[in-house]
Design a protein around this motif. Sequence first.
Motif, PDB file in Angstrom:
ATOM      1  N   MET A   1      -0.394   3.331  10.231  1.00 39.20           N
ATOM      2  CA  MET A   1       0.269   3.847   8.972  1.00 39.20           C
ATOM      3  C   MET A   1      -0.193   4.884   8.470  1.00 39.20           C
ATOM      4  N   ASN A   2       1.127   6.168   8.300  1.00 40.20           N
ATOM      5  CA  ASN A   2       0.903   7.752   7.938  1.00 40.20           C
ATOM      6  C   ASN A   2       0.471   7.814   6.577  1.00 40.20           C
TER       7      ASN A   2
ATOM      8  N   GLU B   1      -8.877  -3.007   4.588  1.00 47.16           N
ATOM      9  CA  GLU B   1      -7.513  -2.982   4.993  1.00 47.16           C
ATOM     10  C   GLU B   1      -6.431  -1.356   4.805  1.00 47.16           C
TER      11      GLU B   1
ATOM     12  N   ILE C   1       7.787  -4.684  -0.082  1.00 49.76           N
ATOM     13  CA  ILE C   1       7.211  -6.269  -0.386  1.00 49.76           C
ATOM     14  C   ILE C   1       6.169  -6.174   0.028  1.00 49.76           C
ATOM     15  N   MET C   2       5.055  -5.441   0.635  1.00 49.82           N
ATOM     16  CA  MET C   2       3.776  -5.248   0.106  1.00 49.82           C
ATOM     17  C   MET C   2       3.523  -5.069  -0.731  1.00 49.82           C
TER      18      MET C   2
ATOM     19  N   ARG D   1       3.021   7.582   3.328  1.00 48.17           N
ATOM     20  CA  ARG D   1       3.684   5.367   3.791  1.00 48.17           C
ATOM     21  C   ARG D   1       2.275   5.362   2.362  1.00 48.17           C
TER      22      ARG D   1
ATOM     23  N   ARG E   1      -2.000  -9.379  -5.864  1.00 53.69           N
ATOM     24  CA  ARG E   1      -3.369 -10.158  -5.726  1.00 53.69           C
ATOM     25  C   ARG E   1      -4.595 -10.804  -6.324  1.00 53.69           C
TER      26      ARG E   1
ATOM     27  N   MET F   1      -7.606   0.111   8.296  1.00 50.72           N
ATOM     28  CA  MET F   1      -6.788  -0.397   8.848  1.00 50.72           C
ATOM     29  C   MET F   1      -5.418  -0.144   9.115  1.00 50.72           C
ATOM     30  N   LEU F   2      -4.573   0.008   7.971  1.00 47.71           N
ATOM     31  CA  LEU F   2      -3.444   0.134   8.346  1.00 47.71           C
ATOM     32  C   LEU F   2      -3.085   1.808   8.275  1.00 47.71           C
ATOM     33  N   MET F   3      -4.041   2.748   8.218  1.00 45.98           N
ATOM     34  CA  MET F   3      -4.135   3.709   8.620  1.00 45.98           C
ATOM     35  C   MET F   3      -4.431   4.233  10.481  1.00 45.98           C
TER      36      MET F   3
ATOM     37  N   MET G   1       9.934  -3.446   3.999  1.00 46.16           N
ATOM     38  CA  MET G   1       8.873  -3.903   4.150  1.00 46.16           C
ATOM     39  C   MET G   1       7.882  -3.681   3.086  1.00 46.16           C
ATOM     40  N   ILE G   2       7.458  -2.537   3.278  1.00 45.73           N
ATOM     41  CA  ILE G   2       6.148  -2.163   2.311  1.00 45.73           C
ATOM     42  C   ILE G   2       6.502  -2.259   1.270  1.00 45.73           C
TER      43      ILE G   2
ATOM     44  N   ARG H   1       3.490  -7.664  -3.398  1.00 45.91           N
ATOM     45  CA  ARG H   1       2.465  -8.655  -3.186  1.00 45.91           C
ATOM     46  C   ARG H   1       0.900  -8.819  -3.560  1.00 45.91           C
ATOM     47  N   ASN H   2       1.115  -7.036  -3.381  1.00 45.45           N
ATOM     48  CA  ASN H   2       0.052  -6.412  -3.684  1.00 45.45           C
ATOM     49  C   ASN H   2      -0.583  -6.841  -5.300  1.00 45.45           C
TER      50      ASN H   2
END
Lengths: 412, 228
Positions: free
Chosen positions: A311-312, A302, A4-5, A315, A12, A305-307, A1-2, A8-9
Amino acid sequence: MIPIMAWRNIWRSKTRSLVVIGAISVGIWAALSLTGFATGMMKSYVNNAVQNIVSHIQVHQPEFLDEYEVKYNIPDALAVEQAIRAEPGIKAVSVRSVAGGMVSSSQGARGVRIKGVIPEEEARVNALDENVVEGEYLSDKGRNPILVSGDLAQKLNVKVRSKVVLNFQDRGGSITAAAFRIVGIFDTGNNPFDLSHVFVRRSDLNNLLIPATDSSLTADALTHEIAIMVEDIRNVDTIANKLGAEFPGLKVQTYREISPDLELYEGQIKNVSLIYLTVILLALVFGIINTMLMAVLERIKELGMLMAIGMNKLRVFSMIVLESILLGLVAIPVGLFLGYITIDYVGKNGIDMSIYAQSLENYGMSPIIYFELDPGVYLQVAVGVFLTAVLASIYPALKAIRLKPVEALRTI
Amino acid sequence: MKVITTKGVVKIYNPDKIPVKALDGVDLEIKEGEFTAIVGPSGSGKTTLLNVIGGLDRPDEGDVEVGGHDIDAMSDNKLIDFRKEHIGFVFQAYNLIPVLTARENVEFVMLLQNRPKKERRERAEELLRAVGLEDKMDKRPSELSGGQQQRVAVARALAPKPDFILADEPTANLDSKSTANLLDIMARLNEEEKITFIFSTHDQRVIDRARRVVTLVDGKVATDEVRG
């Protein structure tokens, strides 16, 4: 998924990503085209020199090369010649006698190297017949025919059918002179060579070089230089080594040894592509850093928020690096393709540099440059750009993982 | 039973310039299964307390223990892992990952836990159904309303099966209907699934639904009221 992120990022901010992808593609295209141009130019110089002047391999008596003294001819030349012709992989052989001397007309005189050649053999080795731009190539007809270059003819103020006088030492050390009639004007495209060489029939030259008192040698056995063209230039070294082993008393040299400038040029091609690539990659590094830094700074919240949700740092770091790599991976094929079609097109059709032809000819190059590129350069450029994308993302990625989630979340 | 315990927690912002004591000796115990609101005026330390409990921030003095883990003793990376496994967050402004769909947002935390793909997908769908978003699973946050985004955030917070869910003013940006809807969902999850919710809020609608209300004033616990 990373992944994919990350993918997509980068979309943006479409415009920003497209701009940096465009910049990378153009950079790759420029690096390939410039290298293709430089390679084409240098290959043209090397090919001209090999085909018109030095040939692939030359064989001499070792001392001859020191002073070009006519007494140092190749011993047993006929046997050597036959042995060479019998070698596999050899396309053409021309045996020459060579004398250093002077050519003079009523208007002037120049020091030249006089090459005595067998016309049809010489034509096979260095296309001298094709370089005749006026008059005719050497033949069996007439007495003492000579080919001079257009440049030399101009200096001496002579033309086809004019008479010139050659002065040189014979094997006995006496000065000898003879009148020759110009049958043709040649132009190899290499001015320094053209000005310093004239071509006559080997039989004519040998008759003058062997004094009447010298009975040790017949005219057809006096050879100073054996010029060889091989079928495949990549085999030059193998064949030269083999001949060197076969004739230990003779000096067997490849075109690189005869003209060290050619070797230098060939080596230079690799350096040139590296220099172009380095300069372009340096510029790209800053472009990518800028893009990725903006991408990080505009989503501090953002990232916080991920951390916060777990999310380490590894990553987060990988995601930013991956975004940069993906930008590179989109741009690299585009740039390679643009570069490939440019090199393919100009490689077939050539680019006309005739406005600069005079200066190019002074350096022994053709006025039309055909782009050429070693396929390895594509890989070199692709790898270089890929590494640049990774390198350029490190600073923005470090910036991202240094964020403290609490502070980042408070950012507006 | 898992418990959050804070003992004499002090948190000072700006210690070098003009020090602000956001928390000034907070002693608190919150047990698994509670539905607790931490209330108080702006600047009373609500968010700071949640951040400290959630391992987003470290106290300057005092001890914080969450389910037996001493937060202060953990390195930054350990804290990230701790949050991933034990705490679910719902933030004020719907902090979802904008490039992922609702389902992917919920799956994401489970991915960080290296759960298998099938399990991630099934749980994400189950949770999104639980918050009433079964028909919005493939929408990205920008295609959802504020209330829907907060419901995705709740589903995401639940996904890793955390011990506690911390929600920092979860209704601050929502209209009444969305607020009521979100509270219904959280109250039901609390009652049926025994999920622990701790909110910071000054929204009366949230306070009314809470079963325990802790009031902070100037970084200290002023009142602690447990309702029926």
